[in-house]
Design an enzyme around this catalytic site. Structure first.
Site, short mmCIF file in Angstrom:
data_model
loop_
_atom_site.label_atom_id
_atom_site.label_comp_id
_atom_site.label_asym_id
_atom_site.label_seq_id
_atom_site.Cartn_x
_atom_site.Cartn_y
_atom_site.Cartn_z
N SER A 1 -12.02 -2.41 -9.58
CA SER A 1 -11.57 -3.40 -9.68
C SER A 1 -10.76 -4.12 -8.38
O SER A 1 -10.34 -5.16 -8.46
CB SER A 1 -10.38 -3.38 -10.68
OG SER A 1 -9.54 -2.53 -10.37
N CYS A 2 -11.08 -3.36 -7.19
CA CYS A 2 -10.51 -3.75 -6.19
C CYS A 2 -11.31 -4.79 -5.44
O CYS A 2 -12.62 -4.67 -4.78
CB CYS A 2 -10.28 -2.61 -5.16
SG CYS A 2 -9.88 -2.92 -3.48
N SER A 3 -10.62 -5.86 -4.87
CA SER A 3 -11.66 -7.14 -4.41
C SER A 3 -11.85 -6.62 -2.86
O SER A 3 -12.91 -7.18 -2.36
CB SER A 3 -10.90 -8.45 -4.52
OG SER A 3 -9.58 -8.17 -3.96
#
Length: 142
Positions: free
Chosen positions: A9-11
């Protein structure tokens, strides 16, 4: 080989992977949630830091708040065990090769993973573009 420690989920992790792919750099992705990060890997990461745990521990993570530990006084073995049990306490992405570490995504700093020859070519191209830009400005002014 470049290793990149990520969370789905880490941009910033997504940006780093896209950058590596764009520059055709082979890498191994290690998802901190689904893959086990081992003692040897953690020690390698710590050995590449300048400031030790301060560089790699995310003080904004839920794990950090939940654990409420004084990282300044914790013993190395205890720290490694703690991270193995709570890998999401790490900042991300962590990008490493055999001699460099980058914590987080930074468009300028990630260039250090490019081979030296490729960096030199990019610098020469950028210098040429600046020279052309200066010529165009002089032409418009004069």
């Amino acid at each position: 080989m470049i290793k990149i420690y990520t969370v789905a989920s880490c941009s910033s992790c997504k940006k780093a992977k896209e950058w590596l792919e764009k520059h055709q750099l082979a890498y191994q992705e290690i998802n901190l949630v689904t893959n086990h990060i081992g003692r040897e890997d953690l020690l390698e990461i710590l050995s590449l830091t300048e400031g030790g745990t301060v560089d790699i521990i995310s003080k904004r993570s839920q794990a950090y708040e939940r654990l409420n530990i004084d990282f300044e006084s914790i013993k190395l073995n205890d720290l490694v065990e703690l991270i193995e049990m709570n890998p999401t306490i790490l900042r991300r992405p962590l990008i490493i090769d055999n001699k460099r570490l980058q914590v987080g995504y930074n468009d300028d700093e990630i260039r250090k993973f490019l081979p030296r020859k490729m960096r030199k070519i990019q610098i020469e191209a950028a210098t040429e573009r600046l020279y052309q830009f200066d010529l165009e400005e002089q032409f418009q002014e004069g």
